[in-house]
Scaffold this active site. Structure first.
Site, short mmCIF file in Angstrom:
data_model
loop_
_atom_site.label_atom_id
_atom_site.label_comp_id
_atom_site.label_asym_id
_atom_site.label_seq_id
_atom_site.Cartn_x
_atom_site.Cartn_y
_atom_site.Cartn_z
N SER A 26 0.80 -1.22 0.00
CA SER A 26 0.00 0.00 0.00
C SER A 26 0.83 1.27 0.00
CB SER A 26 -0.93 0.01 1.21
OG SER A 26 -0.20 0.02 2.42
N HIS A 40 -5.00 -4.85 -0.33
CA HIS A 40 -5.05 -3.96 -1.49
C HIS A 40 -4.93 -4.72 -2.81
CE1 HIS A 40 -4.81 -0.18 0.84
NE2 HIS A 40 -4.11 -0.93 1.70
N LYS A 47 -12.18 -2.25 1.54
CA LYS A 47 -11.66 -1.55 0.37
C LYS A 47 -12.55 -1.85 -0.84
CE LYS A 47 -7.25 -1.50 2.67
NZ LYS A 47 -7.75 -2.09 3.94
#
Length: 436
Positions: free
Chosen positions: A223, A251, A283
Site C-alpha cells: 500500500s 489492497h 476496500k
C-alpha cells in the site's frame, strides 16, 4: 528533495526551534498529577505535539480527520467543496453503488444493524456463511472465516497460530497488523529487504532448522509503494523449506489481475500455492472487517479458538451483505477493474513524464509521489487541497524522511480529466514551492 521545501530562512529557523524544543513549558494544570497518573507523559504524545507545532510553524492546517460529506469516491465533498479524491480505497467504485446499498438495507431490515454477540456464543446469520463461501471460491480455498476488523484479523490469527518455538519471516515493509501479530505470538521475527525473495530465502535457509513452524508473510500489493511481489518465487521457497506462506491481499482484491481476483491472478500462480490468504472487506468490498481463506482444518481451528473471533461480536450483517454484493458485482463487471488499472497506468505515466519519483509502483491502483522531505510532502498536499485535489501526505516516522510522499489511490471512477487536472496541479505546486 526540493531546495528549502518552499520555506524562508526565518520559517526554517522557527521550525527547527520548535522541533528541537523537547521540554518547553506547558499550560498550567489545575492540579499536579502523580507520575503514574500523569497522562501528558504517555509515550508518543510529545511527538504528536511536535508534529502539530511543525504545522503551525509552516502555517499549515492538519490534513488529517477532515470530515467528508457523502460518499468518498473519486470525488468527495470536503468543507462544502467538491474535490478530486485520491485518499479513498473505493477502488472500483462500489461504495455507494445502489445495489450494494440495497443489499445492506435489506440485511438491516431482516437482521438489524448488529450481530449482537459472538457468532460462536449465540449463532450467526446466513449472510455470514454466504460471504465466506463466496470468498473461499475466489481463492479456490476449502473454507473462509470473516472477522470484524482487518487489522485484528492479522493480529489475532498470527498471534494465535505461532509460538515461541516458531519463526516468522516477513517483508520489512509489511503492514503494522502483521508486525503486531508476530510480536504477540512470541515467535522469532526476521524482516527481509523489501520484495527481495533471494534475501528471504537466505534467511529461511539459515534459521529454519532451529524452529518448529515457519511462516512467511508478504503482501500481494504493497500500500505504500504500489508494487507486487514475485508470488511464484515465494510459494516455491515455502515448499522447499517446509514453511507456510501467508499473503495479505488487503489492497489486492479488486485491483490485481484481469478480473480483480488478486495477486495470484496477476502473477499467474495457482491460488492453492498460498497456504493462508488474508484480506479485508473495507476496500474493494465496501464493508468493514477481514477474512482468512485457507484449508478447512485451519479455518475450523480459528473458528473455535482464535481470540479475535471467539471473544468478539460477529461481523455486522449489513456489512457482510454489502461485501457479498460488492464481490458479486466485481465478478460480473470486470470492466471496472480494467478502468481502474487504466487510470492508474495513465496517472503513473503522466507523473513520471512530469519528472516525479513514483518509486517501484506497478501502476495498478496505488501510485506514490516520493518527495524526500516531510515538509515538502505536507506543503504539496496543502497546495493540492487548495487546488481541489485531496491526497494524503505520508510523513516521517511512518516512512523514512527520505521516502516522505504523497500517496494516490486511484479509482475506476476517476475520469481522464480528473487525472490530467491532478498532474497539472502537482506540477504547479512543485514549481510554486521551488520558486518560494
Amino acid at each position: 528533495m526540493m531546495p528549502g521545501a518552499g520555506l524562508s530562512a526565518a520559517a526554517r529557523a522557527a521550525l527547527l526551534q520548535r522541533l528541537t524544543r523537547r521540554g518547553g513549558a506547558s499550560a498550567p494544570e489545575a492540579a499536579a498529577e502523580s507520575p503514574g497518573r500523569d497522562l501528558s507523559t504517555l509515550p508518543g504524545l510529545r511527538d504528536i505535539e511536535m508534529v502539530r507545532e511543525a504545522g503551525a510553524a509552516l502555517g499549515l492546517e492538519s490534513p488529517y480527520f477532515r470530515p467528508h460529506d457523502g460518499v468518498a469516491g473519486a470525488h468527495s465533498v470536503i468543507g462544502g467543496r467538491d474535490c478530486v479524491n485520491f485518499a479513498s480505497y473505493n477502488y472500483i467504485g462500489l461504495n455507494g453503488d445502489p445495489r450494494v446499498a440495497a443489499a445492506a438495507k435489506a440485511a438491516i431490515d431482516r437482521h438489524g444493524v448488529s450481530a449482537s454477540a459472538s457468532r460462536l456464543a449465540s449463532g450467526e446469520r446466513p449472510v455470514h456463511g454466504e460471504l465466506e463461501a463466496a470468498l473461499a471460491a475466489n481463492y479456490e480455498a476449502e473454507a473462509c472465516l470473516a472477522f470484524v476488523s482487518g487489522h485484528a484479523t492479522n493480529v489475532t490469527v498470527i498471534g494465535h497460530l505461532l509460538g515461541a518455538r516458531d519463526l516468522i519471516l516477513h517483508d520489512q515493509l509489511i503492514h503494522n497488523s502483521v508486525a503486531e501479530g508476530a510480536r504477540l505470538s512470541g515467535a522469532r521475527r526476521i524482516a527481509f529487504p523489501h520484495n527481495d525473495w533471494r534475501a528471504a530465502e537466505r534467511e529461511l535457509a539459515a534459521h529454519r532448522a532451529r524452529h518448529g513452524r515457519a511462516l512467511i508473510v508478504i503482501e500481494g500489493h504493497y500500500s505504500m509503494d504500489g508494487d507486487v511481489p514475485d508470488l511464484g518465487r515465494f510459494a516455491e521457497m515455502a515448499r522447499r523449506h517446509d514453511a507456510l506462506l501467508m499473503v495479505d491481499e488487503a489492497h489486492g482484491l479488486g485491483v490485481l489481475g484481469a478480473t480483480g481476483r488478486g495477486s495470484f491472478e496477476q502473477c499467474g500462480v495457482e491460488p492453492g500455492a498460498v497456504d493462508i490468504w488474508m484480506g479485508t472487506l473495507s476496500k474493494t468490498l465496501s464493508g468493514c472487517g477481514g477474512y482468512i481463506a485457507a484449508r478447512r482444518p485451519l479455518i475450523e481451528l480459528l473458528r473455535h479458538s482464535a481470540p479475535g473471533f471467539v471473544y468478539s461480536v460477529g461481523l455486522a450483517p449489513p456489512l457482510a451483505a454489502a461485501s457479498l454484493e460488492s464481490l458479486r458485482v466485481m465478478q460480473a463487471e470486470p470492466e471496472r477493474v480494467a478502468r481502474l488499472q487504466g487510470n492508474a497506468a495513465l496517472f503513473l505515466a503522466l507523473a513520471r513524464e512530469a519528472g516525479f519519483d513514483t518509486g517501484a509502483s506497478a501502476g495498478l491502483g496505488i501510485v506514490p509521489v516520493i518527495l524526500g522531505s516531510s515538509v515538502a510532502a505536507a506543503r504539496m498536499a496543502a497546495a493540492l487541497f487548495e487546488a481541489g485535489v485531496n491526497v494524503q501526505p505520508i510523513l516521517f516516522p511512518v516512512v523514512p524522511e527520505r521516502a516522505a510522499r504523497l500517496r494516490f489511490f486511484l479509482s475506476s471512477e476517476h475520469t481522464e480529466e480528473d487525472i490530467l487536472r491532478t498532474v497539472a496541479a502537482l506540477v504547479a505546486a512543485r514549481d510554486g514551492l521551488r520558486a518560494g
